[in-house]
Design a protein around this motif. Structure first.
Motif, PDB file in Angstrom:
ATOM      1  N   LYS A  81      29.873  27.301  71.093  1.00  0.00           N
ATOM      2  CA  LYS A  81      28.771  26.362  71.270  1.00  0.00           C
ATOM      3  C   LYS A  81      27.486  26.987  70.740  1.00  0.00           C
ATOM      4  O   LYS A  81      27.080  28.061  71.176  1.00  0.00           O
ATOM      5  CB  LYS A  81      28.606  25.994  72.743  1.00  0.00           C
ATOM      6  CG  LYS A  81      27.519  24.964  72.984  1.00  0.00           C
ATOM      7  CD  LYS A  81      27.384  24.631  74.461  1.00  0.00           C
ATOM      8  CE  LYS A  81      26.259  23.642  74.660  1.00  0.00           C
ATOM      9  NZ  LYS A  81      25.841  23.592  76.053  1.00  0.00           N
ATOM     10  N   HIS A  82      26.857  26.305  69.799  1.00  0.00           N
ATOM     11  CA  HIS A  82      25.557  26.714  69.272  1.00  0.00           C
ATOM     12  C   HIS A  82      24.498  26.382  70.322  1.00  0.00           C
ATOM     13  O   HIS A  82      24.688  25.482  71.144  1.00  0.00           O
ATOM     14  CB  HIS A  82      25.288  25.943  67.965  1.00  0.00           C
ATOM     15  CG  HIS A  82      24.025  26.306  67.278  1.00  0.00           C
ATOM     16  ND1 HIS A  82      22.846  25.634  67.507  1.00  0.00           N
ATOM     17  CD2 HIS A  82      23.744  27.272  66.356  1.00  0.00           C
ATOM     18  CE1 HIS A  82      21.894  26.164  66.753  1.00  0.00           C
ATOM     19  NE2 HIS A  82      22.424  27.159  66.044  1.00  0.00           N
ATOM     20  N   GLU A  83      23.384  27.090  70.306  1.00  0.00           N
ATOM     21  CA  GLU A  83      22.320  26.849  71.290  1.00  0.00           C
ATOM     22  C   GLU A  83      21.830  25.402  71.287  1.00  0.00           C
ATOM     23  O   GLU A  83      21.310  24.907  72.285  1.00  0.00           O
ATOM     24  CB  GLU A  83      21.147  27.803  71.055  1.00  0.00           C
ATOM     25  CG  GLU A  83      20.470  27.597  69.726  1.00  0.00           C
ATOM     26  CD  GLU A  83      19.446  28.682  69.390  1.00  0.00           C
ATOM     27  OE1 GLU A  83      18.568  28.388  68.571  1.00  0.00           O
ATOM     28  OE2 GLU A  83      19.539  29.794  69.918  1.00  0.00           O
ATOM     29  N   SER A  84      22.002  24.694  70.174  1.00  0.00           N
ATOM     30  CA  SER A  84      21.586  23.297  70.081  1.00  0.00           C
ATOM     31  C   SER A  84      22.489  22.362  70.884  1.00  0.00           C
ATOM     32  O   SER A  84      22.079  21.278  71.267  1.00  0.00           O
ATOM     33  CB  SER A  84      21.617  22.846  68.614  1.00  0.00           C
ATOM     34  OG  SER A  84      22.968  22.842  68.149  1.00  0.00           O
ATOM     35  N   GLY A  85      23.738  22.781  71.080  1.00  0.00           N
ATOM     36  CA  GLY A  85      24.716  21.922  71.729  1.00  0.00           C
ATOM     37  C   GLY A  85      25.841  21.509  70.794  1.00  0.00           C
ATOM     38  O   GLY A  85      26.822  20.914  71.220  1.00  0.00           O
ATOM     39  N   ALA A 102      21.576  15.661  61.723  1.00  0.00           N
ATOM     40  CA  ALA A 102      21.135  16.928  62.324  1.00  0.00           C
ATOM     41  C   ALA A 102      22.295  17.881  62.583  1.00  0.00           C
ATOM     42  O   ALA A 102      22.157  19.094  62.412  1.00  0.00           O
ATOM     43  CB  ALA A 102      20.374  16.654  63.616  1.00  0.00           C
ATOM     44  N   ILE A 160      22.528  21.814  61.333  1.00  0.00           N
ATOM     45  CA  ILE A 160      22.754  22.955  62.218  1.00  0.00           C
ATOM     46  C   ILE A 160      23.979  23.752  61.772  1.00  0.00           C
ATOM     47  O   ILE A 160      23.958  24.975  61.725  1.00  0.00           O
ATOM     48  CB  ILE A 160      22.925  22.472  63.677  1.00  0.00           C
ATOM     49  CG1 ILE A 160      21.609  21.871  64.182  1.00  0.00           C
ATOM     50  CG2 ILE A 160      23.411  23.600  64.584  1.00  0.00           C
ATOM     51  CD1 ILE A 160      21.737  21.036  65.442  1.00  0.00           C
ATOM     52  N   TYR A 162      23.072  14.451  67.846  1.00  0.00           N
ATOM     53  CA  TYR A 162      22.900  15.111  66.556  1.00  0.00           C
ATOM     54  C   TYR A 162      23.648  14.389  65.432  1.00  0.00           C
ATOM     55  O   TYR A 162      23.695  14.877  64.310  1.00  0.00           O
ATOM     56  CB  TYR A 162      23.359  16.568  66.631  1.00  0.00           C
ATOM     57  CG  TYR A 162      22.527  17.379  67.586  1.00  0.00           C
ATOM     58  CD1 TYR A 162      21.233  17.762  67.250  1.00  0.00           C
ATOM     59  CD2 TYR A 162      23.016  17.747  68.833  1.00  0.00           C
ATOM     60  CE1 TYR A 162      20.448  18.484  68.134  1.00  0.00           C
ATOM     61  CE2 TYR A 162      22.239  18.476  69.722  1.00  0.00           C
ATOM     62  CZ  TYR A 162      20.956  18.837  69.360  1.00  0.00           C
ATOM     63  OH  TYR A 162      20.188  19.554  70.240  1.00  0.00           O
TER      64      TYR A 162
END
Length: 161
Positions: free
Chosen positions: A54-58, A112, A116, A135
């Motif tokens: 999981k990337h910090e963005s979600g 988005a 990412i 996103y």
């Protein structure tokens, strides 16, 4: 002529009131949808034994091959890619370049989730990104993609410049 003016004025007033009507999307709870999407993604990757992070963005991702190079991505960076996209859990693709030419686009011109995920790889790299609806296309959807859809893409970069 006077009757026409009254009708025109009434039409303009009605159009003005219609424009002021609150849309249903103004009541949309982004945080709740992101939490629901995250729970659904976690359940899916556990059930299917997908080693996604999981990337910090979600956004969730799995780097299949990192590729080669050292491009520092900007919104104007042009990328050429082969990809296939589907709604999470659906085997049917809604868009693909399989059997055709790779597509080129500026990084800043895509959803988005791609902005990412793509910078995590270089030319020749392959990534799987599982994108929460926020996103992707959010609560509006587009074409064959329903509103609030979690998207699942496999992307291979054939060129970056």
């Amino acid at each position: 002529m006077r009757k026409f003016r009254y009708i025109l004025v009434l039409f303009c007033i009605a159009a003005g009131f219609a424009a002021c009507k609150k849309s249903s999307s103004s009541n949309f709870d982004v945080a709740a949808q992101l939490a629901a999407d995250t729970a659904a993604i976690r359940a899916y990757i556990v059930k299917n034994n997908i080693p996604a992070l999981k990337h910090e963005s979600g956004v969730f991702y799995q780097i299949i091959a990192p590729g080669n190079g050292n491009v520092e991505y900007k919104p104007s960076t042009l990328v050429t890619a082969h990809y296939s996209g589907r709604v999470l859990g659906n085997t049917a693709t809604f868009d693909t370049t399989e059997g055709g030419a790779a597509r080129e686009f500026p990084l800043g011109g895509v959803i988005a989730g791609w902005q990412i995920g793509i910078p995590m790889i270089q030319k020749g790299g392959t990534i799987r990104i599982i994108i929460p609806s926020y996103y992707g296309y959010g609560n509006r959807g587009t074409g064959p993609i329903p509103p609030n859809s979690i998207l699942d893409f496999n992307i291979t970069l054939t060129d970056v410049y």
